[in-house]
Scaffold this motif. Structure first.
Motif, short mmCIF file in Angstrom:
data_model
loop_
_atom_site.label_atom_id
_atom_site.label_comp_id
_atom_site.label_asym_id
_atom_site.label_seq_id
_atom_site.Cartn_x
_atom_site.Cartn_y
_atom_site.Cartn_z
N ALA A 176 14.50 7.66 0.05
CA ALA A 176 15.60 8.10 0.93
C ALA A 176 15.20 9.30 1.80
O ALA A 176 15.59 9.38 2.95
CB ALA A 176 16.81 8.45 0.08
N ASP A 177 14.38 10.20 1.25
CA ASP A 177 13.98 11.38 2.03
C ASP A 177 12.61 11.21 2.68
O ASP A 177 11.99 12.18 3.12
CB ASP A 177 13.97 12.64 1.13
CG ASP A 177 13.02 12.48 -0.06
OD1 ASP A 177 12.60 11.33 -0.35
OD2 ASP A 177 12.68 13.50 -0.69
N GLY A 178 12.14 9.97 2.78
CA GLY A 178 10.83 9.71 3.38
C GLY A 178 10.86 9.73 4.90
O GLY A 178 11.92 9.56 5.51
N LYS A 179 9.70 9.94 5.52
CA LYS A 179 9.59 10.01 6.99
C LYS A 179 8.37 9.26 7.47
O LYS A 179 7.33 9.27 6.81
CB LYS A 179 9.44 11.47 7.45
CG LYS A 179 10.73 12.28 7.40
CD LYS A 179 11.59 12.08 8.65
CE LYS A 179 12.97 12.71 8.51
NZ LYS A 179 14.09 11.80 8.64
N LEU A 180 8.51 8.64 8.63
CA LEU A 180 7.37 7.96 9.27
C LEU A 180 7.32 8.42 10.72
O LEU A 180 8.33 8.35 11.43
CB LEU A 180 7.57 6.45 9.19
CG LEU A 180 6.45 5.54 9.72
CD1 LEU A 180 6.51 4.17 9.04
CD2 LEU A 180 6.44 5.37 11.22
N ILE A 181 6.17 8.93 11.15
CA ILE A 181 5.97 9.27 12.56
C ILE A 181 5.13 8.17 13.18
O ILE A 181 4.09 7.80 12.64
CB ILE A 181 5.25 10.64 12.72
CG1 ILE A 181 6.09 11.76 12.11
CG2 ILE A 181 4.95 10.92 14.18
CD1 ILE A 181 5.43 13.14 12.16
N THR A 182 5.59 7.61 14.31
CA THR A 182 4.83 6.54 14.95
C THR A 182 4.50 6.91 16.39
O THR A 182 5.37 7.37 17.13
CB THR A 182 5.55 5.17 14.82
OG1 THR A 182 4.73 4.15 15.39
CG2 THR A 182 6.94 5.15 15.46
N MET A 216 0.84 -1.21 0.00
CA MET A 216 0.00 0.00 0.00
C MET A 216 0.87 1.26 0.00
O MET A 216 0.54 2.25 -0.65
CB MET A 216 -0.91 0.02 1.24
CG MET A 216 -2.02 -0.98 1.22
SD MET A 216 -3.24 -0.57 -0.05
CE MET A 216 -3.10 -1.94 -1.11
N ALA A 217 1.98 1.21 0.73
CA ALA A 217 2.87 2.38 0.79
C ALA A 217 3.54 2.61 -0.57
O ALA A 217 3.67 3.75 -1.02
CB ALA A 217 3.92 2.18 1.88
N VAL A 218 3.92 1.53 -1.24
CA VAL A 218 4.52 1.66 -2.58
C VAL A 218 3.47 2.17 -3.56
O VAL A 218 3.71 3.10 -4.33
CB VAL A 218 5.11 0.30 -3.05
CG1 VAL A 218 5.58 0.39 -4.49
CG2 VAL A 218 6.26 -0.14 -2.14
N LEU A 219 2.29 1.56 -3.48
CA LEU A 219 1.19 1.93 -4.39
C LEU A 219 0.85 3.41 -4.28
O LEU A 219 0.56 4.06 -5.29
CB LEU A 219 -0.04 1.08 -4.01
CG LEU A 219 -1.28 1.18 -4.87
CD1 LEU A 219 -1.02 0.59 -6.24
CD2 LEU A 219 -2.43 0.43 -4.20
N SER A 265 5.40 -3.51 12.32
CA SER A 265 4.73 -2.92 11.15
C SER A 265 5.48 -1.67 10.69
O SER A 265 5.51 -1.36 9.49
CB SER A 265 3.26 -2.58 11.45
OG SER A 265 3.15 -1.78 12.61
N THR A 266 6.09 -0.97 11.64
CA THR A 266 6.88 0.22 11.29
C THR A 266 7.98 -0.14 10.30
O THR A 266 8.22 0.58 9.33
CB THR A 266 7.53 0.83 12.57
OG1 THR A 266 6.62 0.74 13.67
CG2 THR A 266 7.98 2.25 12.34
N ARG A 314 10.35 0.58 5.17
CA ARG A 314 11.16 0.03 4.07
C ARG A 314 10.62 0.43 2.70
O ARG A 314 11.32 0.27 1.70
CB ARG A 314 11.26 -1.49 4.20
CG ARG A 314 12.25 -1.89 5.27
CD ARG A 314 12.38 -3.39 5.39
NE ARG A 314 13.51 -3.74 6.26
CZ ARG A 314 13.73 -4.93 6.76
NH1 ARG A 314 12.90 -5.92 6.50
NH2 ARG A 314 14.79 -5.15 7.52
N ALA A 315 9.38 0.92 2.67
CA ALA A 315 8.82 1.35 1.38
C ALA A 315 9.12 2.82 1.10
O ALA A 315 8.82 3.31 0.01
CB ALA A 315 7.31 1.13 1.38
#
Ligand SMILES: C[S@@+](CC[C@H](N)C(=O)[O-])C[C@H]1O[C@@H](n2cnc3c(N)ncnc32)[C@H](O)[C@@H]1O
Length: 226
Positions: free
Chosen positions: A81-87, A52-55, A71-72, A77-78
């Protein structure tokens, strides 16, 4: 057909398409070592989140409910390089464990851990202008799922994908007279999905190595430019 077949097929699919590397295996093991519950998503559902993240070409992801970071890892992993995830995670000890696991996965530069009640952090994210997110995964406590979804909408843009886990609960959602607060929470959320015209949504039943459940997937509708 018996339930064994669901587990075997789930295993078959994960061997084929969602094999866990050592970091993911160790993340699951770390829960036992710390005496924390084994309530992470399965490997196949982790891979589903990644798809879903790639899509959605996600560069900014928000997750509610970190636990050990399993799950994080699938989601981060999808990211480019400049992506961010807030958990977001209410338990300091869970977040600390996740931080270690994310470090081992080499993803520390992409993941931002926030500790506290999601209900308190979400309005702060809005106030600080930290949205919109491309993908939002809701997997924290169930009673306020409807409120989490409303906050998620405020942190979205047209095209944002919002995924919510555990919305079928072994079919207990069919019981209109339930006194189970978790079930009542997801029933309220599922009704909100039905009535909200700003999203295109469905729920996929999930079966396999864990109990029968379901994941809701909603896409925020693209507004008419005219
Ligand atoms: C099902 S687990 C998350 C599993 C994780 N998403 C995974 O699949 O690896 C739910 C997590 O939500 C956390 N949680 C519960 N209530 C919360 C709240 N009010 N705010 C933020 N996190 C909460 C729990 O401590 C737990 O770690």
């Amino acid at each position: 057909m018996n339930e064994q077949i669901f587990g075997k097929v789930d295993q078959y699919i994960s061997n084929l398409l969602a094999p866990e590397d050592q970091v993911l295996k160790d993340t699951i093991k770390s829960l036992d070592e710390e005496g924390f519950p084994q309530i992470s998503v399965t490997a196949n559902l982790g891979k589903f989140l990644q798809v879903m993240a790639v899509l959605s070409n996600a560069k900014k992801i928000l997750e509610l409910g970190t636990l050990a970071g399993y799950s994080t890892i699938w989601l981060a992993r999808a990211l480019p390089a400049d992506g961010k995830l807030i958990t977001l995670e209410v338990e300091q000890r869970h977040s600390d464990l996740a931080r270690k696991n994310i470090g081992k996965a080499g993803l520390s530069d992409k993941v931002d851990f926030r500790v506290g009640k999601a209900m308190e952090i979400l309005p702060q994210l809005i106030e600080n202008g930290e949205g919109p997110f491309d993908l939002i995964f809701i997997d924290a406590d169930k009673p306020p799922y409807a409120e989490y979804f409303e906050y998620a909408l405020s942190l979205s843009r047209p095209g944002t994908v919002i995924i919510c886990d555990n919305v079928i609960r072994e079919g207990k959602i069919l019981d209109e007279n339930t006194s189970d607060e978790k079930v009542k929470g997801v029933q309220r959320f599922n009704k909100l999905l039905q009535s909200n015209k700003n999203v295109t949504a469905t729920i996929i039943q999930t079966v396999g190595v864990k109990e029968h459940d379901g994941m809701a997937i909603a896409v925020v509708n693209r507004t008419d430019p005219s």
